[in-house]
Design a protein around this motif. Structure first.
Motif, PDB file in Angstrom:
ATOM      1  N   HIS A 117     -12.343  -0.333 -16.010  1.00  0.00           N
ATOM      2  CA  HIS A 117     -11.753  -0.972 -14.829  1.00  0.00           C
ATOM      3  C   HIS A 117     -12.776  -1.924 -14.231  1.00  0.00           C
ATOM      4  CE1 HIS A 117     -11.045  -1.130 -10.369  1.00  0.00           C
ATOM      5  NE2 HIS A 117      -9.862  -1.506 -10.816  1.00  0.00           N
ATOM      6  N   ALA A 118     -12.458  -3.217 -14.266  1.00  0.00           N
ATOM      7  CA  ALA A 118     -13.356  -4.218 -13.715  1.00  0.00           C
ATOM      8  C   ALA A 118     -13.054  -4.390 -12.233  1.00  0.00           C
ATOM      9  CB  ALA A 118     -13.184  -5.547 -14.448  1.00  0.00           C
ATOM     10  N   GLY A 119     -14.025  -4.118 -11.373  1.00  0.00           N
ATOM     11  CA  GLY A 119     -13.823  -4.292  -9.939  1.00  0.00           C
ATOM     12  C   GLY A 119     -13.420  -5.715  -9.605  1.00  0.00           C
ATOM     13  N   GLY A 120     -12.548  -5.854  -8.615  1.00  0.00           N
ATOM     14  CA  GLY A 120     -12.094  -7.174  -8.201  1.00  0.00           C
ATOM     15  C   GLY A 120     -10.867  -7.669  -8.915  1.00  0.00           C
ATOM     16  N   THR A 121     -10.326  -6.869  -9.841  1.00  0.00           N
ATOM     17  CA  THR A 121      -9.130  -7.316 -10.564  1.00  0.00           C
ATOM     18  C   THR A 121      -7.854  -7.002  -9.790  1.00  0.00           C
ATOM     19  OG1 THR A 121      -8.981  -5.206 -11.747  1.00  0.00           O
ATOM     20  CG2 THR A 121     -10.243  -6.968 -12.794  1.00  0.00           C
ATOM     21  N   GLY A 122      -7.915  -6.065  -8.848  1.00  0.00           N
ATOM     22  CA  GLY A 122      -6.710  -5.664  -8.139  1.00  0.00           C
ATOM     23  C   GLY A 122      -6.424  -6.539  -6.930  1.00  0.00           C
ATOM     24  N   PHE A 123      -5.230  -6.386  -6.390  1.00  0.00           N
ATOM     25  CA  PHE A 123      -4.842  -7.140  -5.199  1.00  0.00           C
ATOM     26  C   PHE A 123      -3.769  -6.382  -4.429  1.00  0.00           C
ATOM     27  CE2 PHE A 123      -2.326  -8.616  -8.782  1.00  0.00           C
ATOM     28  CZ  PHE A 123      -1.024  -8.664  -8.295  1.00  0.00           C
ATOM     29  N   GLU A 124      -3.664  -6.696  -3.150  1.00  0.00           N
ATOM     30  CA  GLU A 124      -2.667  -6.059  -2.313  1.00  0.00           C
ATOM     31  C   GLU A 124      -1.275  -6.579  -2.651  1.00  0.00           C
ATOM     32  OE1 GLU A 124      -3.924  -6.742   1.697  1.00  0.00           O
ATOM     33  OE2 GLU A 124      -5.162  -4.938   1.728  1.00  0.00           O
ATOM     34  N   GLY A 125      -0.337  -5.647  -2.816  1.00  0.00           N
ATOM     35  CA  GLY A 125       1.055  -6.011  -3.007  1.00  0.00           C
ATOM     36  C   GLY A 125       1.782  -6.016  -1.673  1.00  0.00           C
ATOM     37  N   ILE A 126       3.048  -5.688  -1.708  1.00  0.00           N
ATOM     38  CA  ILE A 126       3.846  -5.692  -0.487  1.00  0.00           C
ATOM     39  C   ILE A 126       3.303  -4.651   0.482  1.00  0.00           C
ATOM     40  CG2 ILE A 126       6.171  -5.406   0.463  1.00  0.00           C
ATOM     41  CD1 ILE A 126       7.270  -6.113  -2.310  1.00  0.00           C
ATOM     42  N   ALA A 127       3.199  -5.029   1.751  1.00  0.00           N
ATOM     43  CA  ALA A 127       2.806  -4.098   2.797  1.00  0.00           C
ATOM     44  C   ALA A 127       4.062  -3.621   3.518  1.00  0.00           C
ATOM     45  CB  ALA A 127       1.842  -4.758   3.775  1.00  0.00           C
ATOM     46  N   GLN A 128       3.845  -2.791   4.530  1.00  0.00           N
ATOM     47  CA  GLN A 128       4.940  -2.074   5.169  1.00  0.00           C
ATOM     48  C   GLN A 128       6.118  -2.985   5.516  1.00  0.00           C
ATOM     49  OE1 GLN A 128       4.672   1.558   7.528  1.00  0.00           O
ATOM     50  NE2 GLN A 128       4.741   0.176   9.276  1.00  0.00           N
ATOM     51  N   THR A 129       7.292  -2.578   5.045  1.00  0.00           N
ATOM     52  CA  THR A 129       8.544  -3.232   5.408  1.00  0.00           C
ATOM     53  C   THR A 129       9.190  -2.428   6.544  1.00  0.00           C
ATOM     54  OG1 THR A 129       9.836  -1.941   3.827  1.00  0.00           O
ATOM     55  CG2 THR A 129       8.845  -3.987   3.033  1.00  0.00           C
ATOM     56  N   GLU A 130      10.475  -2.643   6.758  1.00  0.00           N
ATOM     57  CA  GLU A 130      11.180  -1.881   7.795  1.00  0.00           C
ATOM     58  C   GLU A 130      11.385  -0.427   7.425  1.00  0.00           C
ATOM     59  OE1 GLU A 130      13.418  -5.939   7.783  1.00  0.00           O
ATOM     60  OE2 GLU A 130      12.233  -4.716   6.401  1.00  0.00           O
ATOM     61  N   TRP A 131      11.083  -0.058   6.163  1.00  0.00           N
ATOM     62  CA  TRP A 131      11.468   1.256   5.669  1.00  0.00           C
ATOM     63  C   TRP A 131      10.264   2.049   5.167  1.00  0.00           C
ATOM     64  CZ3 TRP A 131      16.118   2.157   7.207  1.00  0.00           C
ATOM     65  CH2 TRP A 131      17.038   1.101   7.314  1.00  0.00           C
ATOM     66  N   SER A 132      10.399   3.334   5.234  1.00  0.00           N
ATOM     67  CA  SER A 132       9.388   4.243   4.714  1.00  0.00           C
ATOM     68  C   SER A 132      10.103   5.436   4.076  1.00  0.00           C
ATOM     69  CB  SER A 132       8.475   4.723   5.848  1.00  0.00           C
ATOM     70  OG  SER A 132       7.421   5.503   5.353  1.00  0.00           O
ATOM     71  N   PRO A 133       9.595   5.928   2.918  1.00  0.00           N
ATOM     72  CA  PRO A 133       8.392   5.501   2.196  1.00  0.00           C
ATOM     73  C   PRO A 133       8.689   4.314   1.281  1.00  0.00           C
ATOM     74  CG  PRO A 133       9.378   7.358   1.092  1.00  0.00           C
ATOM     75  CD  PRO A 133      10.213   7.128   2.314  1.00  0.00           C
ATOM     76  N   PRO A 134       7.638   3.702   0.686  1.00  0.00           N
ATOM     77  CA  PRO A 134       7.859   2.498  -0.124  1.00  0.00           C
ATOM     78  C   PRO A 134       8.404   2.744  -1.516  1.00  0.00           C
ATOM     79  CG  PRO A 134       5.524   3.007   0.007  1.00  0.00           C
ATOM     80  CD  PRO A 134       6.212   3.939   0.969  1.00  0.00           C
ATOM     81  N   ASP A 135       8.017   3.853  -2.193  1.00  0.00           N
ATOM     82  CA  ASP A 135       8.439   4.113  -3.576  1.00  0.00           C
ATOM     83  C   ASP A 135       8.196   2.892  -4.466  1.00  0.00           C
ATOM     84  OD1 ASP A 135       9.272   6.570  -2.672  1.00  0.00           O
ATOM     85  OD2 ASP A 135      11.381   6.025  -2.543  1.00  0.00           O
TER      86      ASP A 135
END
Length: 611
Positions: A142-160
């Motif tokens: 796993h090379a550090g720095g390869t990941g990124f944030e996807g969708i953050a909290q919408t109107e609903w929980s949990p995200p699944d």
């Protein structure tokens, strides 16, 4: 990558679908009822508060009628497609901030539903296979720095969260949104709500004119070279929405179908919950639990078979429904290698699984199943502690995902481990050519991811690559750490049941409480059939945040700086760039000075080659 605030403009285009009901028959004998799991950790989400009431029966769309005296029969229904071009959506990115406001719980929007989740307890015996453990070994690259944030909290929980990986793009789904990302940069290029208030929402043009389209799942079908998305609706009735991209680029035309899923058995109507989603060579499959629209008891399991051929061109599709009165929470395999028919997995009792299949699924489907035993007995997990006193509900002991490649079937779920701990359990099954060989599948190995000091592992998802290496993602927490995302793996030559100690790739900064979700997801890159992509989640001050990342399973090769398994000019160029920029990773002897000795060490690593 920032998350998402939706525009509130509503745009509705409701398609007119033709329904053709044709009842066929497919008899199968000798089937017993299946119940689900131990109810000791009954999540609150299965006892909804303030649940909505369905529409009166005479106001619902036509039901799919199942003969109550022949639950093994199949029913055919024909639906037309609606064409949707994401390039006409404006703005293209409608998810740019985490949602701020009152968060709706999925459980509160569903009809009242419950079922007996108890499993018969069958203790370990002499035939039970040993349970392997995670051990210290270098497997995850796993090379550090390869990941990124996807969708953050919408109107609903949990995200699944789920994800799909194509040649150039990533598609992510959550409750209740979808986003496309450039695979090379992680930049978001498209996002919208699944229903309203998108402009329009992803499924809104086919009739999903509600702000509640839930339980989405997505995969990239490498056989068809298409992205496929499924989601459920319960706005007064029940629908399964499915969408197919017209090529390997999600930006552009999609063929979308809003398929009714009110199932009539003997005059009583049922709705579909908790979809499984997978594929084989010829069809896409959705499974779901059947709960009564009104009073009544649990209705068993739905299998829905969508033939690929017409849907690849946006033609009307005639799909097949089977609704046996047994089975619950089946997961559908994503099938790699030759796969003329699909496999499904559920739990039978505390120490065995059921593997299902559908013979001749497109023309004359009938289902059959077989028991796989020798599992170590296991109950469902307890609530899991995390830092600052939070407690996470980790659902129950149902199977979380299923993957198949070249005769090997993999599945994973969370179970109750040492006192007060949740454990990630995984299985490897040799299918032995079943159901056509005359031999039954058998368990090859089973393993667990456990932790010290009260650490929990839950929501595991498992996959294999072209070389039959195995990758696994799991959520994790402990009384002294926040919820995190971890990855693990193994070579096929490793001792049976072993997996590498999990590597943490993302973690939150806030305590999590209550329902954390139903699953995480993993896929393999179609470009090399080697790189695993994962999506997980953690908690931030504003709420939940998803994380997308990559890794491979291979022996360490420190000179392979672009992680493609080859040593070439590009690796040398990357090292020179890091050396000139005085990046810490280029200081190979870690003396704080970038000089000849570091270059010499890199040359030695390069000349040593890759295993």
């Amino acid at each position: 990558m920032p998350p998402t605030l939706f525009n509130t403009k509503s745009h509705r285009t409701i398609s007119v679908c033709s329904l053709t009901l044709i009842v066929g028959s497919a008899m199968l004998a000798g089937c017993t009822n299946q119940t689900a799991r131990d109810a000791s950790n009954e999540p609150a989400s299965f006892q909804p508060e303030g649940s909505p009431a369905p529409l009166p029966k005479d106001q619902r769309p036509p039901s799919i009628v199942i003969d109550p005296n022949n639950r093994d029969a199949f029913v055919r229904t024909t639906i037309e497609a609606e064409i949707y071009d994401t390039r006409t959506v404006s703005p293209q990115i409608q998810i740019s901030e985490p949602f701020e406001g009152e968060i709706g719980m999925i459980k509160h929007q569903l009809y009242q539903h419950s079922r007996d989740k108890s499993l018969d307890f069958v203790p370990d015996n002499a035939r039970t296979l040993p349970v392997g453990q995670a051990v210290e070994m270098d497997r995850v690259n796993h090379a550090g720095g390869t990941g990124f944030e996807g969708i953050a909290q919408t109107e609903w929980s949990p995200p699944d969260p789920t994800l799909a990986v194509g040649p150039d793009h990533i598609v992510e789904t959550v409750n209740a949104a979808i986003a496309f990302y450039d695979k090379d940069t992680g930049n978001q290029v498209f996002s919208t709500h699944l229903g309203t208030p998108g402009t329009p929402g992803f499924f809104e043009p086919v009739g999903a004119d509600s702000n509640f389209v839930f339980d989405p799942k997505v995969f990239y079908d490498q056989k068809a070279e298409r992205f496929v998305v499924v989601a459920l609706e319960t706005s007064g009735a029940s629908w399964i929405d499915i969408a197919v991209s017209d090529d390997s680029d999600p930006n552009g035309v999609w063929y979308k179908y809003r398929t009714p899923s009110v199932i009539d058995v003997g005059g009583d109507d049922y709705w579909v919950d908790y979809p499984g989603f997978g594929f084989d060579d010829n069809a896409w499959y959705v499974t779901g639990n059947l709960f009564p629209l009104g009073s009544g008891s649990f209705g068993g399991q739905l299998f829905r078979v969508y033939p690929k051929a017409p849907m690849l061109n946006g033609d009307p599709v005639t799909f097949n429904d089977l609704a046996p009165d047994n089975g619950a929470s089946l997961q559908v395999a994503q099938m790699f290698g030759p796969a003329p028919q699909c496999f499904f997995v559920s739990r039978r009792n505390s120490s065995s699984l059921r593997v299902w299949t559908i013979n001749d699924p497109v023309n004359n489907p009938d289902w059959q199943r077989v028991t796989v035993d020798q599992l170590s007995s296991a109950d469902g997990p307890s609530q899991d502690a995390n830092n600052n006193g939070g407690f996470i509900s980790t659902l129950d002991g149902r199977i979380m995902n299923v993957h198949y490649r070249d005769g090997n079937l993999y599945a994973a779920h969370a179970i109750d481990g040492p006192p007060g701990q949740t454990v990630a359990r995984w299985y490897h099954i040799d299918m032995n050519g079943w159901p056509n060989s005359g031999s039954n599948p058998n368990l090859v190995q089973q393993g667990e991811i456990t932790g010290d000091n009260g650490r929990h592992y839950f929501f595991p998802a498992i996959y294999s690559d072209r070389d039959h290496n195995v990758g696994l993602i799991t959520a994790s927490s402990s009384p002294s750490t926040y919820a995190s995302v971890r990855i693990s793996g193994r070579f096929p030559s490793d001792p049976l049941g072993t997996m590498s100690e999990p590597v943490e790739v993302a973690f939150g900064d806030t305590a999590a409480n209550g329902r954390w979700g139903d699953y995480l997801d993993i896929a393999v890159d179609p470009d090399d059939d080697k790189t695993f992509w994962i999506v997980g989640m953690y908690q931030r001050g504003f709420g939940w945040q998803t994380w997308i990342d990559t890794f491979t399973i291979q022996a360490p090769c420190p000179a392979d700086l672009d992680n493609n398994g080859l040593l070439d000019f590009f690796d040398i160029s990357l090292y020179i760039g890091s050396f000139n920029a005085q990046v810490d990773s280029a200081d190979l002897n870690d003396d704080g000075v970038w000089n000849f000795f570091d270059v010499s060490l890199y040359i030695q690593q390069f000349n040593a080659g890759c295993p």
